[in-house]
Design a protein around this motif. Structure first.
Motif, mmCIF file in Angstrom:
data_model
loop_
_atom_site.group_PDB
_atom_site.id
_atom_site.type_symbol
_atom_site.label_atom_id
_atom_site.label_comp_id
_atom_site.label_asym_id
_atom_site.label_seq_id
_atom_site.Cartn_x
_atom_site.Cartn_y
_atom_site.Cartn_z
ATOM 1 N N MET A 1 -11.578 -8.584 -0.041
ATOM 2 C CA MET A 1 -11.319 -9.916 -0.524
ATOM 3 C C MET A 1 -11.682 -11.007 0.523
ATOM 4 S SD MET A 1 -7.285 -11.460 -1.627
ATOM 5 C CE MET A 1 -7.590 -10.585 -3.297
ATOM 6 N N GLU A 2 -11.989 -11.971 -0.076
ATOM 7 C CA GLU A 2 -12.208 -13.218 1.128
ATOM 8 C C GLU A 2 -11.853 -14.640 0.578
ATOM 9 O OE1 GLU A 2 -16.208 -14.101 2.291
ATOM 10 O OE2 GLU A 2 -17.294 -13.035 0.594
ATOM 11 N N SER A 3 -11.764 -15.662 1.309
ATOM 12 C CA SER A 3 -11.431 -16.846 0.770
ATOM 13 C C SER A 3 -12.325 -17.941 1.362
ATOM 14 C CB SER A 3 -9.923 -17.138 1.280
ATOM 15 O OG SER A 3 -9.609 -18.477 1.294
ATOM 16 N N ALA A 4 -12.856 -18.617 0.680
ATOM 17 C CA ALA A 4 -14.132 -19.642 1.168
ATOM 18 C C ALA A 4 -13.386 -20.515 2.187
ATOM 19 C CB ALA A 4 -14.499 -20.405 -0.193
ATOM 20 N N ALA A 5 -12.031 -20.767 1.782
ATOM 21 C CA ALA A 5 -11.253 -21.960 2.693
ATOM 22 C C ALA A 5 -11.064 -21.373 4.297
ATOM 23 C CB ALA A 5 -9.957 -22.412 1.900
ATOM 24 N N LEU A 6 -10.603 -20.033 4.090
ATOM 25 C CA LEU A 6 -10.655 -19.397 5.216
ATOM 26 C C LEU A 6 -11.899 -19.347 6.150
ATOM 27 C CD1 LEU A 6 -7.695 -16.803 4.964
ATOM 28 C CD2 LEU A 6 -7.424 -18.653 6.300
ATOM 29 N N ASN A 7 -12.722 -18.846 5.325
ATOM 30 C CA ASN A 7 -14.194 -18.911 6.132
ATOM 31 C C ASN A 7 -14.782 -19.934 6.544
ATOM 32 O OD1 ASN A 7 -14.322 -16.198 5.280
ATOM 33 N ND2 ASN A 7 -15.725 -16.595 3.525
ATOM 34 N N ALA A 8 -14.344 -21.090 5.924
ATOM 35 C CA ALA A 8 -14.709 -22.403 6.455
ATOM 36 C C ALA A 8 -13.970 -22.983 7.876
ATOM 37 C CB ALA A 8 -14.495 -23.676 5.310
ATOM 38 N N ARG A 9 -12.796 -22.602 7.955
ATOM 39 C CA ARG A 9 -12.017 -22.684 9.152
ATOM 40 C C ARG A 9 -12.274 -21.537 10.070
ATOM 41 N NH1 ARG A 9 -6.629 -22.539 5.958
ATOM 42 N NH2 ARG A 9 -5.756 -22.188 7.985
ATOM 43 N N GLY A 12 -17.039 -18.273 9.839
ATOM 44 C CA GLY A 12 -17.809 -17.329 9.418
ATOM 45 C C GLY A 12 -17.087 -16.289 8.338
ATOM 46 N N ARG A 13 -17.380 -15.243 8.052
ATOM 47 C CA ARG A 13 -16.766 -14.449 6.892
ATOM 48 C C ARG A 13 -15.692 -13.702 7.329
ATOM 49 N NH1 ARG A 13 -21.228 -12.300 2.871
ATOM 50 N NH2 ARG A 13 -19.548 -12.128 1.475
ATOM 51 N N LEU A 14 -14.587 -13.891 6.686
ATOM 52 C CA LEU A 14 -13.341 -13.001 6.992
ATOM 53 C C LEU A 14 -13.138 -11.934 5.644
ATOM 54 C CD1 LEU A 14 -10.887 -15.241 8.571
ATOM 55 C CD2 LEU A 14 -12.049 -13.662 9.652
ATOM 56 N N LEU A 15 -13.278 -10.749 5.781
ATOM 57 C CA LEU A 15 -13.120 -9.866 4.733
ATOM 58 C C LEU A 15 -11.842 -9.171 4.987
ATOM 59 C CD1 LEU A 15 -16.780 -8.374 4.559
ATOM 60 C CD2 LEU A 15 -15.759 -10.447 3.548
ATOM 61 N N PHE A 16 -11.131 -9.108 3.737
ATOM 62 C CA PHE A 16 -9.880 -8.384 3.740
ATOM 63 C C PHE A 16 -9.642 -7.143 3.122
ATOM 64 C CE2 PHE A 16 -9.584 -12.919 4.764
ATOM 65 C CZ PHE A 16 -8.248 -13.000 6.014
ATOM 66 N N LYS A 17 -9.133 -6.143 3.812
ATOM 67 C CA LYS A 17 -9.070 -4.842 3.139
ATOM 68 C C LYS A 17 -7.525 -4.804 3.018
ATOM 69 C CE LYS A 17 -10.133 -0.668 1.652
ATOM 70 N NZ LYS A 17 -10.919 -0.412 0.497
ATOM 71 N N LEU A 18 -7.329 -4.920 1.494
ATOM 72 C CA LEU A 18 -5.788 -5.040 1.100
ATOM 73 C C LEU A 18 -5.274 -3.763 0.663
ATOM 74 C CD1 LEU A 18 -6.183 -8.273 -0.982
ATOM 75 C CD2 LEU A 18 -5.357 -8.006 1.556
ATOM 76 N N ASP A 19 -4.831 -2.835 1.709
ATOM 77 C CA ASP A 19 -4.230 -1.555 1.407
ATOM 78 C C ASP A 19 -2.715 -1.703 1.110
ATOM 79 O OD1 ASP A 19 -6.646 0.187 1.485
ATOM 80 O OD2 ASP A 19 -5.486 1.556 2.762
ATOM 81 N N ALA A 20 -2.369 -2.906 0.932
ATOM 82 C CA ALA A 20 -0.864 -3.152 0.561
ATOM 83 C C ALA A 20 -1.112 -2.876 -1.132
ATOM 84 C CB ALA A 20 -0.453 -4.530 0.821
#
Length: 314
Positions: A1-9, A12-20
Motif C-alpha cells: 500500500m502507498e499514499s500519493a500524499a505521503l510520497n510527495a511529502r 520518494g515512494r513509501l510502500l507499506f506492508k500491512l501485516d496488521a
C-alpha cells in the motif's frame, strides 16, 4: 500500500506492508505457524511461549489450528484485548510481573513440569525463517508496482522479523538496507548494532509500544543483523502517536503503537496547515460569498438546492 500524499511529502515512494491484516493481527503468525509445522516435536505434550501479546496470539492460533495444547506466559500489563484473544484461542495464560519476574524462567519451568516445547518469540530458526516471508512478499509486490526496495524500516523488539527479512533480502534484493526501529529508551538492538558490545535495556516498561519491550537483542538475531549490515534508530512515544494519526489520515489504517514505529522513523514533512494551500484559500473566499454556485455541487445536492433555494447544512 502507498499514499500519493505521503510520497510527495517524503520525496520518494513509501510502500507499506500491512501485516496488521494478517491472521492474529500481526506478522507473528508467520513465524509461529512455521515453528509448529516445521519444528514441533510430537514427543512433547504441547507448546509454551512467552509474549506481551502478538506472539501469544500467533502461537495460540497456530496451536489451535494443529490441535496442540498451548500455555502462554504474558505480562500482567499486557493489553487486555490481547490476553482475551489468546484465551479465546483456547490457550492457558500465565500472567507475570514484568518488573520482578523472569518470563524465560517461567517458560523453562513449564517445559520441565508439563513436558511442553518452547517456541521462543525471536530466538528460534523456524520463527526467524517464517518472519522472513514478509520481505519475500514485499520484493514481489514492489516489483508489481514497478518499484525496487532500497531500504526497509522494521519495528524491532528481539529482532526476529528484522533478522528474517535481512536473510531473505540477501538472496532476492541484496542492495536493500535494513533499519530496525525501537521505542526510545528500549533501543538495545540499535546500540548493539553500532559495535561489538551487546546492550541490555535498563527499563522493562514505560512505553506505549508494549509489543517492542524486549530487554536485550536475540542471541540468534543480533549476529544475523550485524552480518548483513543492518543499523537501528529509536523513536519517541510522541512520534509514534503522530505516526498512528498519520496512518489513519493518509492510509485509513489503524495501527497499534509498535506497528507505527517504522512510519514514525521516516522523515516525512508535516502536512500543510488547513487553509495554507492556495486552493484552500480560494475555497474559503468562495464560501464567504452569498452567491454560491449550485452547479458546482453533485447532482443530489443540486436537487436539494432547487427544492429549498438554500444550501443544505451539515
Amino acid at each position: 500500500m502507498e499514499s500519493a500524499a505521503l510520497n510527495a511529502r517524503f520525496g520518494g515512494r513509501l510502500l507499506f506492508k500491512l501485516d496488521a491484516m494478517q491472521v492474529g493481527g500481526a506478522f507473528k503468525f508467520r513465524g509461529a505457524l512455521n515453528a509448529i509445522l516445521g519444528g514441533f516435536d510430537a514427543r512433547f505434550a504441547g507448546v509454551v511461549a512467552f509474549s506481551s501479546g502478538n506472539h501469544a496470539i500467533a502461537v495460540s492460533t497456530a496451536a489451535a489450528l494443529m490441535d496442540i495444547p498451548a500455555i502462554i506466559v504474558m505480562p500482567g500489563d499486557a493489553p487486555r484485548t490481547k490476553v482475551d484473544q489468546t484465551c479465546a484461542n483456547g490457550a492457558e495464560v500465565v500472567l507475570y510481573d514484568r518488573e520482578r519476574d523472569d518470563r524465560a524462567a517461567i517458560g523453562a519451568e513449564v517445559v520441565r513440569e508439563r513436558g511442553y516445547q518452547l517456541i521462543a518469540p525471536f530466538d528460534n530458526p523456524f520463527v526467524i525463517a517464517g518472519q522472513g516471508t514478509v520481505a519475500l512478499e514485499m520484493v514481489e509486490q514492489a516489483g508489481a508496482l514497478d518499484a525496487r526496495l532500497d531500504a526497509l524500516a522494521i519495528p524491532c523488539s528481539g529482532g526476529g522479523l528484522a533478522a528474517g527479512c535481512a536473510l531473505a533480502l540477501s538472496g532476492v534484493s541484496p542492495s536493500a538496507r535494513v533499519t530496525t526501529v525501537e521505542p526510545e529508551g528500549f533501543d538495545d538492538m540499535a546500540r548493539s548494532l553500532e559495535g561489538t558490545t551487546v546492550y541490555r535495556n535498563t527499563r522493562l516498561s514505560g512505553s506505549i509500544c508494549d509489543a517492542l519491550l524486549s530487554n536485550a537483542p536475540g542471541e540468534l538475531t543480533l549476529p544475523i543483523l550485524r552480518r548483513h549490515g543492518a543499523d537501528g534508530v529509536s523513536v519517541t512515544d510522541e512520534a509514534v502517536l503522530a505516526a498512528m494519526h498519520e496512518a489513519w489520515r493518509s492510509l485509513k489504517v489503524v495501527l497499534e503503537p509498535g506497528g507505527a514505529t517504522a512510519l514514525a522513523a521516516v522523515p516525512v514533512r508535516p502536512p500543510p496547515r488547513r487553509g495554507s494551500h492556495p486552493r484552500h484559500r480560494l475555497q474559503r473566499r468562495q464560501c464567504r460569498r452569498a452567491d454560491v454556485h449550485a452547479r458546482a455541487w453533485p447532482a443530489s445536492l443540486r436537487r436539494s438546492w432547487d427544492q429549498t433555494k438554500r444550501p443544505p447544512t451539515g
